[in-house]
Design a protein around this motif. Structure first.
Motif, PDB file in Angstrom:
ATOM      1  N   GLU A  83       0.811  -1.301  -0.023  1.00 51.91           N
ATOM      2  CA  GLU A  83       0.087   0.222  -0.003  1.00 51.91           C
ATOM      3  C   GLU A  83       0.899   1.191  -0.032  1.00 51.91           C
ATOM      4  O   GLU A  83       1.993   1.386   0.423  1.00 51.91           O
ATOM      5  CB  GLU A  83      -1.060   0.130   1.160  1.00 51.91           C
ATOM      6  CG  GLU A  83      -0.280  -0.009   2.688  1.00 51.91           C
ATOM      7  CD  GLU A  83      -1.280   0.199   3.690  1.00 51.91           C
ATOM      8  OE1 GLU A  83      -2.455   0.511   3.412  1.00 51.91           O
ATOM      9  OE2 GLU A  83      -0.782   0.225   5.061  1.00 51.91           O
TER      10      GLU A  83
ATOM     11  N   VAL B 118       2.248   4.851   1.021  1.00 50.53           N
ATOM     12  CA  VAL B 118       2.122   5.660   2.339  1.00 50.53           C
ATOM     13  C   VAL B 118       2.438   7.049   2.089  1.00 50.53           C
ATOM     14  O   VAL B 118       1.833   7.982   2.529  1.00 50.53           O
ATOM     15  CB  VAL B 118       3.551   5.015   2.986  1.00 50.53           C
ATOM     16  CG1 VAL B 118       3.788   5.869   4.402  1.00 50.53           C
ATOM     17  CG2 VAL B 118       3.247   3.697   3.253  1.00 50.53           C
TER      18      VAL B 118
ATOM     19  N   TYR C 138       0.060  12.080   1.244  1.00 53.33           N
ATOM     20  CA  TYR C 138       0.270  11.004   2.140  1.00 53.33           C
ATOM     21  C   TYR C 138      -1.228  10.407   2.211  1.00 53.33           C
ATOM     22  O   TYR C 138      -2.088  10.752   1.967  1.00 53.33           O
ATOM     23  CB  TYR C 138       0.335  11.713   3.657  1.00 53.33           C
ATOM     24  CG  TYR C 138       1.720  12.498   3.876  1.00 53.33           C
ATOM     25  CD1 TYR C 138       1.595  13.832   3.849  1.00 53.33           C
ATOM     26  CD2 TYR C 138       2.887  11.802   4.358  1.00 53.33           C
ATOM     27  CE1 TYR C 138       2.754  14.524   3.680  1.00 53.33           C
ATOM     28  CE2 TYR C 138       3.943  12.421   4.496  1.00 53.33           C
ATOM     29  CZ  TYR C 138       3.724  13.972   4.005  1.00 53.33           C
ATOM     30  OH  TYR C 138       5.073  14.435   4.437  1.00 53.33           O
ATOM     31  N   ALA C 139      -1.104   8.729   2.404  1.00 46.17           N
ATOM     32  CA  ALA C 139      -2.001   8.165   2.738  1.00 46.17           C
ATOM     33  C   ALA C 139      -2.750   8.764   4.104  1.00 46.17           C
ATOM     34  O   ALA C 139      -2.375   9.147   5.000  1.00 46.17           O
ATOM     35  CB  ALA C 139      -1.670   6.697   2.953  1.00 46.17           C
ATOM     36  N   ASP C 140      -4.180   8.479   4.063  1.00 50.63           N
ATOM     37  CA  ASP C 140      -4.891   9.077   4.948  1.00 50.63           C
ATOM     38  C   ASP C 140      -4.677   8.278   6.372  1.00 50.63           C
ATOM     39  O   ASP C 140      -4.408   8.980   7.369  1.00 50.63           O
ATOM     40  CB  ASP C 140      -6.428   8.742   4.826  1.00 50.63           C
ATOM     41  CG  ASP C 140      -7.156   9.431   3.742  1.00 50.63           C
ATOM     42  OD1 ASP C 140      -8.113   9.236   3.199  1.00 50.63           O
ATOM     43  OD2 ASP C 140      -6.372  10.736   3.495  1.00 50.63           O
ATOM     44  N   SER C 141      -3.979   6.959   6.263  1.00 49.39           N
ATOM     45  CA  SER C 141      -3.763   6.399   7.562  1.00 49.39           C
ATOM     46  C   SER C 141      -2.362   6.989   8.213  1.00 49.39           C
ATOM     47  O   SER C 141      -2.435   6.672   9.506  1.00 49.39           O
ATOM     48  CB  SER C 141      -3.508   4.835   7.117  1.00 49.39           C
ATOM     49  OG  SER C 141      -2.367   4.780   6.264  1.00 49.39           O
ATOM     50  N   VAL C 142      -1.746   7.671   7.556  1.00 47.34           N
ATOM     51  CA  VAL C 142      -0.571   8.369   8.116  1.00 47.34           C
ATOM     52  C   VAL C 142      -0.361  10.117   8.299  1.00 47.34           C
ATOM     53  O   VAL C 142       0.468  10.546   8.817  1.00 47.34           O
ATOM     54  CB  VAL C 142       0.759   7.736   7.398  1.00 47.34           C
ATOM     55  CG1 VAL C 142       0.705   6.164   7.407  1.00 47.34           C
ATOM     56  CG2 VAL C 142       0.954   8.314   6.230  1.00 47.34           C
ATOM     57  N   LYS C 143      -1.468  10.384   7.630  1.00 47.52           N
ATOM     58  CA  LYS C 143      -1.223  11.763   7.706  1.00 47.52           C
ATOM     59  C   LYS C 143      -1.412  12.701   9.131  1.00 47.52           C
ATOM     60  O   LYS C 143      -2.144  12.085   9.879  1.00 47.52           O
ATOM     61  CB  LYS C 143      -2.667  12.497   6.919  1.00 47.52           C
ATOM     62  CG  LYS C 143      -2.472  13.779   6.243  1.00 47.52           C
ATOM     63  CD  LYS C 143      -3.685  14.125   5.597  1.00 47.52           C
ATOM     64  CE  LYS C 143      -3.845  13.206   4.150  1.00 47.52           C
ATOM     65  NZ  LYS C 143      -4.890  13.534   3.433  1.00 47.52           N
TER      66      LYS C 143
ATOM     67  N   ARG D 244       1.255  12.253  10.966  1.00 46.18           N
ATOM     68  CA  ARG D 244       2.254  11.271  11.904  1.00 46.18           C
ATOM     69  C   ARG D 244       3.441  10.979  11.177  1.00 46.18           C
ATOM     70  O   ARG D 244       4.537  11.095  11.663  1.00 46.18           O
ATOM     71  CB  ARG D 244       1.479   9.902  12.090  1.00 46.18           C
ATOM     72  CG  ARG D 244       0.131  10.172  13.020  1.00 46.18           C
ATOM     73  CD  ARG D 244      -0.281   8.790  13.483  1.00 46.18           C
ATOM     74  NE  ARG D 244      -0.462   7.895  12.492  1.00 46.18           N
ATOM     75  CZ  ARG D 244      -0.009   6.544  12.326  1.00 46.18           C
ATOM     76  NH1 ARG D 244       1.017   6.194  13.098  1.00 46.18           N
ATOM     77  NH2 ARG D 244      -0.038   5.703  11.258  1.00 46.18           N
TER      78      ARG D 244
ATOM     79  N   LYS E 177       1.765   3.501  15.506  1.00 44.74           N
ATOM     80  CA  LYS E 177       0.854   2.270  15.919  1.00 44.74           C
ATOM     81  C   LYS E 177       1.375   1.007  15.538  1.00 44.74           C
ATOM     82  O   LYS E 177       2.008   0.667  14.622  1.00 44.74           O
ATOM     83  CB  LYS E 177      -0.470   2.741  15.587  1.00 44.74           C
ATOM     84  CG  LYS E 177      -0.767   4.128  15.576  1.00 44.74           C
ATOM     85  CD  LYS E 177      -2.268   4.568  14.781  1.00 44.74           C
ATOM     86  CE  LYS E 177      -2.489   6.057  14.906  1.00 44.74           C
ATOM     87  NZ  LYS E 177      -3.718   6.364  14.487  1.00 44.74           N
TER      88      LYS E 177
ATOM     89  N   GLU F 151      -0.394  -1.066  14.150  1.00 41.24           N
ATOM     90  CA  GLU F 151      -0.909  -1.252  12.472  1.00 41.24           C
ATOM     91  C   GLU F 151       0.049  -0.693  11.564  1.00 41.24           C
ATOM     92  O   GLU F 151      -0.113  -0.901  10.348  1.00 41.24           O
ATOM     93  CB  GLU F 151      -2.371  -0.791  12.497  1.00 41.24           C
ATOM     94  CG  GLU F 151      -2.675   0.623  12.838  1.00 41.24           C
ATOM     95  CD  GLU F 151      -3.081   0.866  14.254  1.00 41.24           C
ATOM     96  OE1 GLU F 151      -2.785   0.032  15.280  1.00 41.24           O
ATOM     97  OE2 GLU F 151      -4.084   1.513  14.389  1.00 41.24           O
ATOM     98  N   ASP F 152       1.078   0.160  12.095  1.00 45.90           N
ATOM     99  CA  ASP F 152       2.280   0.579  11.182  1.00 45.90           C
ATOM    100  C   ASP F 152       3.020  -0.590  10.717  1.00 45.90           C
ATOM    101  O   ASP F 152       3.752  -0.406   9.984  1.00 45.90           O
ATOM    102  CB  ASP F 152       2.654   1.615  11.726  1.00 45.90           C
ATOM    103  CG  ASP F 152       1.939   2.861  11.763  1.00 45.90           C
ATOM    104  OD1 ASP F 152       1.961   3.739  12.762  1.00 45.90           O
ATOM    105  OD2 ASP F 152       1.068   3.167  10.776  1.00 45.90           O
TER     106      ASP F 152
END
Length: 121
Positions: free
Chosen positions: A43, A45, A57-62, A64, A84, A86-87
């Motif tokens: 995926e 990043v 950035y992907a929303d999941s890391v924005k 951070r 996290k 999940e990272d």
């Protein structure tokens, strides 16, 4: 042919930080970071344009993660904060022939071997 070598991965506790580096053997254009967790697809990043003036950035890391580059050193970085569990994944650096932002892996010509990031809870 450009070779990419990632470094900086490791084991960190949740909430901690890591800084990944991607050293290129020559000049590169667009660069990006991808990750792949066990049993999951690779995926996107983060990505950065050739000049470094644009990032995405992907929303999941924005908020951070921060991508940056030093063209004088042919190196890209990924600063990862507030990590996290999940990272947890193998993180790959990629470089391509476009000058702008590239989020699709198929548009990248060169890939590193990956570096493992493990975040414990």
């Amino acid at each position: 042919q450009v070779q990419l070598v990632e470094s900086g991965g490791g084991l960190v506790q949740a909430g901690g930080s890591l800084r990944l580096s991607c050293a290129a053997s020559g000049r590169t254009s667009a660069m990006g970071w991808f990750r792949q967790a066990p049993g999951k697809e690779r995926e996107f990043v983060a990505a950065i344009s050739w000049s470094g003036g644009s990032t995405y950035y992907a929303d999941s890391v924005k908020g951070r993660f921060t991508i940056s580059r030093d063209n004088a050193k042919n190196t890209a970085y990924l600063q990862m904060n507030s990590l996290k569990p999940e990272d947890t994944a193998v993180y790959y650096c990629a470089a391509g022939g476009y000058t702008g932002i590239v989020v699709t892996p198929e548009k990248y010509n060169y890939w590193g071997q990956g570096t493992q990031v493990t975040v414990s809870s």
